[in-house]
Design an enzyme around this catalytic site. Structure first.
Site, mmCIF file in Angstrom:
data_model
loop_
_atom_site.group_PDB
_atom_site.id
_atom_site.type_symbol
_atom_site.label_atom_id
_atom_site.label_comp_id
_atom_site.label_asym_id
_atom_site.label_seq_id
_atom_site.Cartn_x
_atom_site.Cartn_y
_atom_site.Cartn_z
ATOM 1 C CG ASP A 130 19.722 -57.602 95.055
ATOM 2 O OD1 ASP A 130 19.896 -58.090 93.932
ATOM 3 O OD2 ASP A 130 20.034 -58.188 96.110
ATOM 4 C CD GLU A 175 20.103 -54.941 91.564
ATOM 5 O OE1 GLU A 175 20.013 -56.180 91.521
ATOM 6 O OE2 GLU A 175 21.070 -54.348 92.062
#
EC number: 3.1.26.3
Length: 229
Positions: free
Chosen positions: A51, A121
């Protein structure tokens, strides 16, 4: 690497040096809960890393590519590129769902958008640890660049909440309101669901990692459903 992952590696253009990282990126917590074993962990830590890397790579790309945009416009554009819906579509493009290790409940549900986005992610985090930042750029940039250019060309990066309020007041004489429907998940990985209303009518629903992001998603959904985009 087991043969089952070769198609994914080919789609990414990457051969993992450490196959365990790829498997970890594809291991959802629901699988761990249902198949406990010593030393096993889910992809949540890799998701946290991915992320942050995704946000940085996108910010760097947008700053260099769109010098005409101000800070607020860049922030809104980046938010559109890293939102759950977008990342889930990237995961679908890679057929990531077929490689995920999921618990039976998640398997039956088909894997939510949030699960797919989180796995994407986590995959970025695994690629970074295994291959470095340039390899991650090679995965991210070809996916976000055409989307970013379309958003900029059509001026779709304007704040959705502001745009909805402006149009709702002008066209219907009503100011939108927002209400929190639910918040799920652990404190470090929470997902909020919000509805936007005009009077008593629900006109949009959105999800995000905080209330503000969920409200933006809900506003965007409302704009889309009413044909105001």
């Amino acid at each position: 690497m087991a043969a089952g992952y070769r198609a994914l590696e080919e789609a990414l253009g990457i051969e993992f040096r450490d196959p365990a990282l790829l498997q970890l990126a594809l291991t959802h917590r629901s699988y761990i809960y249902e198949t406990p074993g010593a030393g096993r962990e889910s992809n949540e830590r890799l998701e946290f890393l991915g992320d942050s890397i995704l946000a940085f790579v996108c910010a760097d790309f947008l700053y260099r590519t769109f010098p005409q945009l101000n800070e607020g416009e860049l922030s809104n554009l980046r938010a559109a590129l890293v939102k759950t819906e977008t990342l889930a579509q990237f995961a679908r493009d890679l057929n990531l769902r077929s490689f995920l290790l999921l618990g039976k409940g998640e398997q039956q549900s088909g894997g939510s958008q949030r699960v797919l986005a989180s796995a994407f992610e986590a995959l970025l985090g695994a690629i970074y640890l295994d291959q470095g930042l340039e390899a991650v750029r090679g995965v991210i940039i070809p996916r976000v660049e055409p989307l970013a250019r379309t958003i900029v060309e059509k001026r779709l990066f304007k704040d959705s909440k502001s745009l909805l309020q402006e149009l709702a007041q002008a066209r219907e004489g009503i100011t939108p309101s927002y209400r929190l429907v639910s918040q799920e998940g652990p404190s470090h990985n929470r997902e909020f669901t919000v509805e936007v209303l005009l009077g008593e009518r629900v006109i949009g629903r959105g999800q995000g990692r905080n209330k503000q992001a969920a409200e933006q998603e809900a506003a965007h959904a409302a704009l889309d459903s009413r044909g105001w985009l």
